[in-house]
Motif scaffolding. Structure first.
Motif: not given
Length: 507
Positions: A237, A239-240, A262-263, A265-267
């Protein structure tokens, strides 16, 4: 100890601190070609690499010196150990009946005076009858194991153990820290600096501090602190908003795993995937590489080839990325096998140690304060030893925060590869296992970049063996060689080392 012509004791001490590494310079100051065009604020990121390259290319014992691009220069630094240290080396070599062994001498020259004193007091001696390893390799391994006794060890290390090791806190602090909640433990770990507040004061402050609900790290504030902090690392988890980079990803399968993670998680931060090999080399080894690259690009990742992670300051692709990285990954780093040598042999092991020291120093200019670096390796590795990872990180102000068993990491399930020409005809995930690697020994070493605001000083690099040391080697690929055959192999290895440190792919 090294001494300068002008008699500067400070300069001599700095040279000794750097691992008894000596630089030769021209009578008139010259600028290294690789240094031209490097912005001033990035020179520290590449200085160690250039220093190592100069040391190799200026070896006056090497044959064909001029043809290899070397320049005979007048030494401004005279390589001299103190008489006391020289006496210790002679004493040890005499006790071991190795007085004429240049390789063992090379190992001892890389030790501090205190380490040699301790070795003399211990009564240690290499086993001359060992059927697998030569005396210099045994001595080198003994020195490495002795250094590794300081610190939390190569296995799993949780947040509290790493925190106590960093600040040298006594065992009485263990139960105090173990009782803290997630909110309170984060408060203490983030604010303790070893001086401003006593640990007891910070623990008391944490109990009354407000919960920061707006931050991702504020989840489940009342849960057990150590378990929760470890869970964040395992679930990746990060930094996004920050960019992240992957180095040395042979077939790019890990980068795909990270980009998809990352995709999901919406980063919005970028994924920058790199390989040391060129695209042409990758296509020879991995038939699926073009599809892999397309998958990465579909997830808005950028892919760079031919990237030496120790020289990103002089890589055009990294211009403008200073201070951008919130997380960096380097899985199972390796400086490359040398046929006939075990990775732990002193004639080749310096490459592995320097890889880690130069890697972390190169990252400094590109990391966000508080950014994370994660390096995976086997805790039993003899090439990239865990000590090289942790010590290289500390030299460049990356603090060890945790060591996670690799199999417990959310991103561990990707297609592993050998990272060399073997991948063209066999892969570990297709039933081919690593000969000397067991999954339960794999670890993920985690670090946090905490710049002090002060320059950390020149990076310490391990002194490579001179050509004469290589030519004097009697084991490994040199075991059955004599005369011109031995000299030819030493020349071949010397040329390879010069090429590698110049950032060119070999093998």
């Amino acid at each position: 100890m090294a001494t300068y012509e002008d008699g500067s004791l400070e300069a001599a001490l700095q040279a000794a601190e750097a691992g008894e590494i000596v630089e030769a310079e021209a009578e008139e100051e010259e600028v290294d070609d690789d240094d031209e065009g490097v912005q001033e604020h990035l020179k520290d990121a590449v200085e160690g690499t250039l220093r190592l390259k100069r040391m190799l290319s200026q070896d006056d014992e090497a044959p064909e010196f001029e043809e290899l691009g070397g320049k005979k220069k007048k030494a401004k630094i005279v390589s001299e150990r103190s008489a006391e240290d020289e006496a210790k080396i002679t004493q040890l070599l005499t006790q071991w009946a190795l007085l004429q062994d240049r390789v063992t001498r090379h190992v001892l020259e890389g030790m501090t005076g205190e380490e040699m004193t301790a070795m003399i007091a211990s009564g240690y001696a290499p086993d001359h009858f060992n059927q697998w390893k030569s005396p210099p390799e045994l001595v080198h391994t003994h020195v490495a194991l002795t250094r590794e006794k300081v610190g939390p060890g190569s296995g799993a290390v949780d947040t509290i153990v790493a925190f106590r090791a960093r600040w040298k806190l006594g065992p009485e602090t263990e139960p105090v820290l173990r009782k803290l909640s997630h909110k309170d433990l984060r408060y203490v770990v983030n604010r303790f600096n070893g001086g401003e507040f006593a640990l007891e004061e910070l623990v008391a402050q944490a109990a009354t501090a407000e919960h920061e609900e707006s931050t991702a790290t504020g989840a489940l504030p009342d849960a057990p602190g150590c378990a929760m902090m470890g869970r964040f690392g395992r679930l990746e988890l990060i930094d996004p908003l920050a960019d992240c980079a992957v180095f040395g990803d042979a077939d790019l399968s890990f980068a795909v795993k990270l980009a998809k993670h990352r995709t999901a998680l919406g980063h919005v931060g970028r994924v920058i995937a790199t390989t040391f090999e060129t695209l042409e080399c990758l296509r020879e080894r991995y038939s699926e590489i073009d599809d892999t690259i397309k998958t990465l690009e579909d997830h808005f990742a950028e892919v760079f080839h031919g990237v030496d992670c120790t020289r990103i300051a002089v890589n055009e692709n990294f211009k403008g990325l200073e201070g951008k990285f919130g997380c960096v990954y380097y899985n199972f780093p390796h400086a490359g096998a040398v046929k006939g040598f075990f990775d732990g042999h002193p004639c080749v092991n310096w490459r592995h140690e320097n890889l880690m020291r130069l890697f972390f120093r190169a990252l400094r200019s590109f990391m966000k304060p508080g950014g994370l670096v994660k390096v995976s390796s086997s805790k039993q590795a003899v090439g990239i030893r865990y000590y090289y990872i942790c010590d290289g990180a500390l030299q460049s102000e990356f603090q060890h925060i945790e060591t996670v068993p690799f199999q417990e990491w959310h991103l561990s399930k990707y297609n592993r590869s050998y990272g060399d020409k073997r991948d063209a005809y066999r892969r570990p995930e297709k039933g081919e296992g690593y000969n000397v690697q067991r999954a339960e020994f794999d670890m993920l070493y985690c670090f946090k970049y905490e710049p002090s605001g002060n320059a950390p000083g020149p990076v310490k690099i391990r002194m490579p063996p001179k050509f004469g040391v290589l030519a004097a080697c009697t084991d490994g690929p040199f075991k059955s060689l004599v005369g011109e055959g031995k000299k030819a192999l030493a020349t071949q290895l010397y040329k390879r080392f010069v090429t590698e440190i110049s950032g060119e792919h070999v093998g």
